[in-house]
Each structure stands twice: as C-alpha cells, then as structure tokens.
Design a protein around this motif. Structure first.
Motif, PDB file in Angstrom:
ATOM      1  N   ASN A 103     -41.399  -7.355  -9.161  1.00 15.79           N
ATOM      2  CA  ASN A 103     -40.731  -7.270 -10.411  1.00 15.79           C
ATOM      3  C   ASN A 103     -42.274  -6.442 -11.387  1.00 15.79           C
ATOM      4  N   ALA A 104     -42.779  -5.656 -11.186  1.00 11.24           N
ATOM      5  CA  ALA A 104     -42.483  -4.371 -12.260  1.00 11.24           C
ATOM      6  C   ALA A 104     -41.850  -3.897 -13.856  1.00 11.24           C
ATOM      7  N   THR A 105     -43.368  -3.999 -14.583  1.00  7.02           N
ATOM      8  CA  THR A 105     -42.074  -3.637 -15.900  1.00  7.02           C
ATOM      9  C   THR A 105     -42.060  -2.281 -15.515  1.00  7.02           C
ATOM     10  N   GLU A 106     -41.066  -1.860 -17.083  1.00 13.29           N
ATOM     11  CA  GLU A 106     -40.832  -0.537 -16.532  1.00 13.29           C
ATOM     12  C   GLU A 106     -42.217  -0.399 -17.750  1.00 13.29           C
ATOM     13  N   ASP A 107     -42.975   0.352 -18.185  1.00 12.69           N
ATOM     14  CA  ASP A 107     -44.154   0.377 -18.227  1.00 12.69           C
ATOM     15  C   ASP A 107     -44.891   0.569 -17.291  1.00 12.69           C
ATOM     16  N   GLU A 108     -44.865  -0.466 -16.240  1.00 10.77           N
ATOM     17  CA  GLU A 108     -45.696   0.070 -14.428  1.00 10.77           C
ATOM     18  C   GLU A 108     -45.380   0.919 -13.833  1.00 10.77           C
ATOM     19  N   ILE A 109     -43.991   0.492 -13.872  1.00 11.61           N
ATOM     20  CA  ILE A 109     -42.793   2.073 -13.025  1.00 11.61           C
ATOM     21  C   ILE A 109     -43.299   3.523 -13.466  1.00 11.61           C
ATOM     22  N   LYS A 110     -43.169   3.566 -15.147  1.00 17.26           N
ATOM     23  CA  LYS A 110     -43.148   5.220 -15.189  1.00 17.26           C
ATOM     24  C   LYS A 110     -44.748   5.542 -14.987  1.00 17.26           C
TER      25      LYS A 110
ATOM     26  N   TYR B 278     -38.103   1.639  -2.441  1.00 17.33           N
ATOM     27  CA  TYR B 278     -38.698   2.600  -3.678  1.00 17.33           C
ATOM     28  C   TYR B 278     -39.810   1.673  -4.393  1.00 17.33           C
ATOM     29  N   TYR B 279     -39.695   0.493  -3.850  1.00 18.45           N
ATOM     30  CA  TYR B 279     -41.109  -0.233  -5.077  1.00 18.45           C
ATOM     31  C   TYR B 279     -42.477  -0.198  -4.413  1.00 18.45           C
TER      32      TYR B 279
END
Length: 158
Positions: free
Chosen positions: A12-19, A3-4
């Motif tokens: 190690n991505a943050t929630e904001d980076e994923i969004k 999924y990454y």
C-alpha cells in the motif's frame, strides 16, 4: 521475491514512498559505487529498476497486483488439504488465461514476437501454424512475412 520486497516497501506504499525507497537502494547498489563487485551490483540495480518501473507506473502496478493476487489464489488452491491430498483446480488460473493471450515480455522480445506472429524471426521456422497464414490455412507459404493474401483481400483483387 516480489517487487515490493525488492524495494522494501509495503504493498500500500505511496508513490513518494516507492520513489524514496528506489533512490535509497540506487545509492546503495549503483555499480559505480560498488567497484569491489560491479557484476553483482549491476544485477541488483537491474532488479531494482524493473521493480521501480513497474510500481511507479499506476497502470503497470495495477496489472502487477492482479498478477500477484492470481498467483496467491493459485497457490492456495494447490496447497494440501487436511486429508493430505493435493487439491488442484482443473480451471486455468486467471494468470494463465491472461498471460497466454496478452502478456508481452519486453525482456525477451523474440519470444513475444514468436508467440504473437507464429514464427521465429531469426530461424524463420514456423512455431504456430494457426497464427501464421490466417487467410490461407490450406496452403503454406514459404515466406512467413508474405502479405500477398492480405493485400489482395484488402484491395479486392486477385
């Protein structure tokens, strides 16, 4: 593909980076914006949505990371050794042990229902006699949904 990798982010991505990654990919692959190949775009958006749904939820992300770790550990155990022989472990991997008992595949609810209750609800065929009719293993009921024994034991009547 993890999924990454689908979202193009680090583990190690943050929630904001994923969004941000999700929104960027959604703009790129949304079927309404890809009229030349809507089937492929829809398939791609489905992958992106599943990846985002899993990684944006803290609990499901932890579970997913555990699954990835178990797969990595399993694949490293089965790699060839320096002697050229394939090494395999006789112990079931953590992935196998947990998925058999607690994994629910929401993409295939019928299969999950079948593995949990022991019968196929569409064809009404018994697939796991041990999970079916736990109160009366000696006799087999005609109706897999018959709860008479459960009711009688619960109410203390016969």
């Amino acid at each position: 593909m993890t999924y990454y990798e689908i979202l193009g982010v680090d583990r190690n991505a943050t929630e904001d980076e994923i969004k941000k990654a999700y929104r960027k990919l959604a703009r790129k692959w949304h079927p309404d914006l890809n009229r030349d190949n809507p089937e492929f775009a829809e398939k791609k958006m489905t992958e992106i949505n599943v990846a985002y749904t899993t990684l944006s939820n803290e609990v499901s992300r932890i579970d997913y990371n555990k699954k990835l770790d178990a797969e990595t550990a399993h694949s490293s155990r089965t790699k060839q050794s320096t002697t050229g022989k394939t090494q395999t472990s006789t112990r079931p991997s953590a992935k196998t042990a947990t998925n058999k008992s607690s994994h629910i595949d929401f993409g295939n609810v019928q299969s999950s229902f079948e593995s949990f209750f022991g019968f196929d609800p569409k064809t009404k065929t018994v697939t796991n006699e041990d999970k079916l009719n736990t109160f009366t293993k000696n006799k087999r009921k005609k109706n897999p949904l018959d709860t008479t024994d459960f009711f009688e034991k619960f109410m203390g009547i016969k």
